[in-house]
Structure formats: structure tokens, C-alpha cells
Design an enzyme around this catalytic site. Structure first.
Site, PDB file in Angstrom:
ATOM      1  N   ASP A  87      -9.386   2.221   1.175  1.00 21.58           N
ATOM      2  CA  ASP A  87      -8.810   1.167   1.845  1.00 21.58           C
ATOM      3  C   ASP A  87      -9.298  -0.027   1.656  1.00 21.58           C
ATOM      4  OD1 ASP A  87      -8.060   0.914   4.470  1.00 21.58           O
ATOM      5  OD2 ASP A  87     -10.207   0.087   5.896  1.00 21.58           O
ATOM      6  N   CYS A 119       5.108   7.569   2.606  1.00 18.70           N
ATOM      7  CA  CYS A 119       4.192   6.614   3.018  1.00 18.70           C
ATOM      8  C   CYS A 119       4.330   6.130   4.799  1.00 18.70           C
ATOM      9  CB  CYS A 119       3.639   5.237   2.518  1.00 18.70           C
ATOM     10  SG  CYS A 119       4.199   5.308   0.914  1.00 18.70           S
TER      11      CYS A 119
END
Length: 120
Positions: A87, A119
């Protein structure tokens, strides 16, 4: 585009959450009926087999893309979702990412169109 380019492999490297919040869930299959979906979790990625159907169009098709899609009403797609991307960062090691790219690329057959990178 899935029908137009005969997409058989979709690759996704981003996670579904960012900073603990769910990202916008835009599926590459939003315009299709999903007939079946099979998930096969692996160590660093999940392989998702989706069997799609092009929905019936009530009015006559206005483009060659729609005409081609209606001739081939069903399509199977393999989606490779890399689940180990950190992340807000980048992977510490490149080998797992390169292995993922190699695995997803090798799944493409000669009768398929290009690999689609998606994405969320």
C-alpha cells in the site's frame, strides 16, 4: 474492447484498498453478464476465470464492434490480480513481480488478442 481486441488475459497489479479504504470498484466487466466466476488463490496473486456474455441489444447495432460482439456472444477471460503490492509503496524485491509478469504473459495463447493491464 474485450470483444473488439479478443482479450483473453487481464492483469491487475493494484490492491482493492488504499490507506485502509476501498478504492473505486470499477470492474472491467461492468457491461457484461457474468455467467460464472472461479477464483484460484496463489501465493502472490489470485487467478480469476470469468465466463462473460454480451447482453442482448434491443435496437439494431450501430457499429461493427457491436455486430462482432453479438456474433460471438460468450467469452472467457483470465484475470491475474497481483495481491502483494504494498500500500502506497513499491515492492522490496523485483523477482516476485517479474515471476507474476512471466506467469500471466505465458497464459496468453496465439488465438488471443493483447494482454490488457487494468488498474482499479
Amino acid at each position: 474492447m474485450i470483444w473488439q481486441q479478443n482479450i483473453g488475459i487481464i492483469v491487475m497489479i493494484t490492491n482493492l484498498k488504499e490507506k485502509g479504504r476501498v478504492r473505486a470498484l470499477v470492474s472491467p466487466f461492468w457491461a457484461f453478464l457474468i455467467l460464472s466466476k472461479t477464483l484460484k488463490p496463489q501465493i502472490r496473486f489470485t487467478l480469476i476465470y470469468s465466463h462473460l456474455r454480451f447482453p442482448n441489444v434491443q435496437r439494431p447495432p450501430t457499429s461493427l464492434i457491436l455486430q462482432a460482439a453479438q456474433r460471438k456472444a460468450e467469452h472467457t477471460v483470465q484475470q491475474y490480480h497481483y495481491t502483494q503490492w504494498p500500500d502506497m509503496g513499491v515492492p522490496e524485491y523485483t523477482l516476485p513481480v517479474l515471476s507474476f509478469i512471466r506467469t500471466s504473459s505465458r497464459a496468453r495463447t496465439q488465438d488471443m488478442g493483447p494482454v490488457l493491464v487494468h488498474c482499479r
